[in-house]
Design a protein around this motif. Structure first.
Motif, short mmCIF file in Angstrom:
data_model
loop_
_atom_site.label_atom_id
_atom_site.label_comp_id
_atom_site.label_asym_id
_atom_site.label_seq_id
_atom_site.Cartn_x
_atom_site.Cartn_y
_atom_site.Cartn_z
N ASP A 59 -4.30 8.42 3.33
CA ASP A 59 -2.85 8.25 3.54
C ASP A 59 -2.41 8.60 4.95
OD1 ASP A 59 -3.29 10.90 3.30
OD2 ASP A 59 -1.84 11.29 1.71
N PRO A 63 -7.15 4.18 -6.13
CA PRO A 63 -7.26 3.22 -5.04
C PRO A 63 -8.30 2.13 -5.31
CG PRO A 63 -8.22 5.34 -4.44
CD PRO A 63 -7.54 5.53 -5.74
N ALA A 72 0.81 -1.22 0.00
CA ALA A 72 0.00 0.00 0.00
C ALA A 72 0.84 1.26 0.00
CB ALA A 72 -0.91 0.02 1.20
N MET A 90 -6.56 9.01 -1.09
CA MET A 90 -7.10 7.71 -0.70
C MET A 90 -6.10 6.65 -1.11
SD MET A 90 -10.97 8.38 -1.98
CE MET A 90 -11.32 6.70 -2.33
N VAL A 91 -5.70 5.81 -0.17
CA VAL A 91 -4.74 4.77 -0.52
C VAL A 91 -5.42 3.42 -0.72
CG1 VAL A 91 -2.72 5.85 0.52
CG2 VAL A 91 -4.17 4.40 1.91
N GLU A 92 -6.55 3.25 -0.10
CA GLU A 92 -7.27 1.99 -0.27
C GLU A 92 -8.75 2.28 -0.26
OE1 GLU A 92 -6.13 -0.50 2.98
OE2 GLU A 92 -4.01 -0.31 2.52
N LYS A 142 -7.11 -1.22 -6.83
CA LYS A 142 -6.24 -2.05 -6.02
C LYS A 142 -6.99 -3.26 -5.47
CE LYS A 142 -4.62 -0.07 -2.47
NZ LYS A 142 -3.85 -0.65 -1.47
N VAL A 200 -7.59 -4.66 0.63
CA VAL A 200 -6.77 -5.02 1.79
C VAL A 200 -7.40 -4.49 3.06
CG1 VAL A 200 -4.57 -5.24 0.61
CG2 VAL A 200 -5.36 -3.00 1.33
N MET A 201 -8.63 -3.98 2.95
CA MET A 201 -9.26 -3.36 4.13
C MET A 201 -10.05 -4.37 4.95
SD MET A 201 -10.41 0.38 2.80
CE MET A 201 -11.00 0.90 4.39
N TYR A 217 -0.85 4.54 -5.88
CA TYR A 217 -1.66 3.91 -6.92
C TYR A 217 -2.30 5.00 -7.76
CZ TYR A 217 -1.32 -0.74 -4.97
OH TYR A 217 -0.85 -1.94 -4.55
N ALA A 239 -9.45 4.17 3.05
CA ALA A 239 -8.32 4.45 3.95
C ALA A 239 -7.55 5.62 3.36
CB ALA A 239 -7.44 3.22 4.07
#
Lengths: 275, 532
Positions: free
Chosen positions: B509, A205, A198, B480-482, A208, A211-212, A202, B507
């Protein structure tokens, strides 16, 4: 000769420390420790678990002051073992935000949950005092903003009488500025999943892989009785609400000797608060 | 009146100071039982209607909405039944209540008259208000809402009333409607035998209660024989410390009385009779001022003086009487208006430790509710509803049942001790894990500004406008990373205007997790939940 003196001094200091410790914990239920459920976390604690009748503080990293840092989830996870023998969980939710589905998912029994809402500081302290004092309360979770020395001491005496665990969620800045009588203090920082990549940026996001489904935290032990240095541990909570232990090699450096951390060690801060 | 009618009336009055308040069943119950207690000034025998398991036709909620009074022999004090009804109506209006009154030989008749005789008038009045032909206050005052059925009245008096006035369940009324029977007159025309064979005997019972004035019991709230301790002082007391000492002694006396009959109290009422000092009283002006009343409802019946005193002290701390050197307490009355036998249990059969905790928890809840307020000490439950803000239901842990009795420990804290909460029914693990729902939901979602990539997928985000407490607004965009989503959520078609949202777990950063959604009706993004 010098070595003997040093050894005898060390022994004396240790003996005195033990004496102070036994005086401090004289009012608590003796010998009752509850494991956090995580071996890594227990190893960081000198007694191998949380003592009945003690206060615990989870403070957020100043960088994550906005709500959403995961302290409540951690607190729920830590509180769960304290409800096993039919005791109750008390939560303070003055902003009426608690979401029942997430509590159920964290395996909190709703029939043994008491939610308190308070409108002012005096009601809040009184409510906490009463709840901590009750033998029926296994754990209490409350956010803390401002707490004066007398109230902090009052809550400590209350939890010693009740024999439960009081978990306070604090902002690190507030925790440093205000007194605390918590026995254990962790600084919590929510981090990215170590198994994911992570950290690399990216383009989007949403593209991806997900992974949450598990959440990871870096926990730094700022204060614990008998602990001279800070300890760090990386822990996660998985989709089933269980601890995930991180591979020791991947976890942040443990047993760091940080001179700066000694500045906020318990005795010094208590003196400061009292004086 | 339905919510739609109320909205229409409120809009027609052109007053902007109205707002929607969600119905609180507990508050409703407390209000009607409190009103019943106040109506005891007109008759000692006052009760609240006894409802059944099934909803009556014409009603929308399964809660008592009528009060019954036995006024036999009392009307002469007021100059007749009509005069008494007018007096009661006046008092209710002064109290800000809108009520319809029916006086008849039996409960069934009075109920039918008061609930159904004036409906037409009220709906006509509402229609006038909507058409701006009359103001709300005038229309309500114009309505005659008092109906008196003379003794031994003929059955014809009730023939025009709809069959809903017989307190029948919805299913029976629907069946009768299918047969074209809408009024009592049409029902009367049918042979009784056929009614018994097609419907249950309940229909005939109800018909007899209304037409033949078959008597029914009134469930009396209080028989007037409450246990009490009364103390009169020669000279008023002015200090709270003195008051606490006297209360300690009075409650101890009351508890001794309770113990002697093996009862515990569910309610405790303390009346502090206040009096202005003699020196301050002007000639001709009254010395007495309204009493300071403290009322407590308990989580479980108790005869423990320490516990009761602690609860009263909590109330006094929250709402102390305004004593001064001129205003003192002249007498104290401590009442236990509702008691019941204390039940003893053989704890050893169960986990005695768990039961002990339950009793201790009950005491804690009583104390917290007494000082912080009933609505400030609540439990949570899950509701099956697709809209997230409706999934969590909060319920005060102290309160009343539909029949006015206090809810017991068994009701609130489960009858059987639960040794392992993993086996508990309320814990139903979600199929897709702990992180699917946030731990905190914002009452009012906060608007977000979102930057998207070329594929219209959000990549950066920031809060806009005013921040709410706890979720501080940031002027900078956060990356936003995830993210996981979208999770499409749509409201049920029967629950009002359609709500359609696409939820994402994201999620940032900074390590923070949020639950955001896009309102599909206007494409606006909102922050709704915090994975705190």
């Amino acid at each position: 000769m010098i070595d003997t003196d040093l050894l005898s001094r060390k022994g004396l200091v240790k003996e005195l420390a033990q004496g102070i410790r036994s005086m401090e914990t004289a009012h608590r239920p003796q010998g009752l420790l509850v494991s956090s459920g995580s071996e890594q976390m227990d190893r960081c604690l000198p007694s191998g678990g949380y003592a009945a009748g003690s206060l615990l503080e989870l403070t957020c990293n100043p960088r994550q002051r906005t709500s959403g840092w995961g302290g409540l989830s951690l607190a729920l996870k830590m509180a769960r073992p304290w409800l096993n023998d039919g005791k109750y969980l008390v939560m303070v939710d003055s902003y009426r935000r608690l979401c029942a589905p997430s509590l159920v998912a964290m395996k909190i029994p709703l029939e043994r949950l008491i939610v308190i809402r308070t409108d002012n500081a005096s009601d809040w302290v009184w409510g906490l005092d009463q709840a901590l004092r009750s033998p029926a309360v296994g754990a209490l979770i409350s956010p803390v903003t401002e707490l004066d020395d007398r109230s902090a001491r009052r809550l400590q005496l209350a939890v010693e009488q009740g024999g439960g665990l009081g978990i306070f969620l604090r902002d690190q800045v507030s925790a440093k500025r205000n007194p605390s009588w918590a026995e254990v203090q962790w600084q919590v920082q929510s981090v990215s999943n170590p198994s994911s990549s992570a950290s690399s940026p990216y383009a989007s996001p949403l593209k991806k892989p997900s992974v949450m489904m598990e959440r990871w935290f870096d926990l730094e032990l700022l204060r614990a009785p008998g602990r001279q240095s800070s300890r760090r541990v990386r822990l996660g909570i998985d989709a089933q609400g269980e601890w995930i232990e991180c591979d020791e090699r991947k976890s942040p450096q443990s047993a760091q000797h940080l001179a700066s951390q000694l500045a906020i060690a318990a005795p010094g801060r208590r003196d400061l608060a009292a004086g | 009146m339905t919510a739609t009618q109320a909205k229409s009336v409120a809009e027609s009055t052109q007053q902007s100071n109205w707002s929607w308040v969600e119905h609180d069943p507990q508050e409703d119950l407390e209000e009607i039982f409190s009103l019943a207690e106040q109506l005891m000034q007109f008759s000692p025998l006052v009760g609240v209607e006894s409802i059944e398991k099934n909803l009556w036709a014409g009603r929308s909620i399964l809660q008592p909405q009528s009060i019954t009074m036995d006024i036999t022999g009392l009307e002469s004090w007021y100059g007749g039944e009509l005069a008494m009804a007018i007096e009661v109506q006046r008092w209710l209006t002064r109290e800000g209540r809108f009520a319809c009154i029916g006086i008849a030989d039996s409960v069934g008749q009075a109920w039918a008259v008061s609930n159904y005789s004036f409906r037409k008038q009220v709906s006509e009045a509402m229609f006038k208000i909507e058409r701006a032909e009359s103001s709300l206050a005038d229309s309500l005052n114009e309505c005659n809402r008092t109906g008196i059925i003379e003794r031994n009245a003929s059955r014809k008096r009730f023939s025009e009333l709809p069959i809903e006035s017989l307190r029948l369940d919805i299913e029976t009324v629907a069946k009768l409607h299918r047969l074209g029977i809408r009024t009592i007159e049409s029902l009367q025309a049918l042979p009784r035998q056929s009614l018994t064979s097609r419907f249950t005997s309940r229909l005939l019972d109800r018909l007899d209660q209304c037409l033949d004035a078959r008597p029914e019991p009134i469930s009396i709230r209080s028989t007037g024989e409450s246990l009490e301790v009364c103390i009169d002082f020669e000279h008023p007391i002015f200090l709270l410390e003195e008051l606490q000492e006297v209360l300690r002694e009075s409650i101890a006396q009351l508890c001794r009385k309770l113990e002697s009959i093996g009862h515990g109290t569910w309610r405790l009422v303390v009346r502090l009779g206040l009096e202005i000092s003699t020196m301050q009283v002007q000639e001709g002006s009254p010395r007495a001022v309204p009493s300071h009343v403290i009322q407590l409802g308990l989580f479980q019946s108790s005869d423990d003086p320490t516990h009761l005193l602690w609860l009263i002290q909590g109330c006094l701390e929250r709402n102390p009487p305004q004593l001064s050197k001129n205003l003192g307490i002249k007498h104290i009355l401590v009442q236990a208006p509702w008691t019941s036998a204390i039940r003893w249990k053989q704890n050893a059969l169960f986990d005695s430790q768990t039961l002990r905790y339950r009793d201790e928890a009950a005491k804690l809840i009583d104390g917290l509710a007494a000082r912080l307020g009933r609505n400030q000490v609540v439990g949570l439950s899950l509701i099956q509803d697709p809209i997230p803000e409706r999934q969590t239901k909060t319920k005060p842990l102290t309160g009343l049942r539909n029949d006015g009795t206090e809810q017991s420990t068994e009701r609130k804290l489960r009858k059987r001790p639960i040794e392992d909460f993993h086996k508990s029914r309320s814990v139903v693990p979600l199929s897709d894990g702990s992180w699917t729902r946030p731990t905190q939901l914002l009452i009012a979602p906060l608007k977000l500004e979102v930057q998207c990539d070329s594929s219209e997928i959000p990549t950066r985000i920031r809060l806009i406008g005013e921040s709410s407490k706890g979720a501080s607004a940031s002027s900078d965009f956060q990356r936003m990373v995830e993210a996981i989503g979208p999770e499409r959520i749509e409201s049920n078609w029967w629950s009002g205007p359609t709500i359609r949202r696409s939820y994402y777990r994201i999620a940032l950063d900074s390590g923070i997790w949020w639950w955001i959604f896009q309102d599909l009706s206007n494409k606006q993004w909102y922050l709704h939940g915090l994975f705190h």
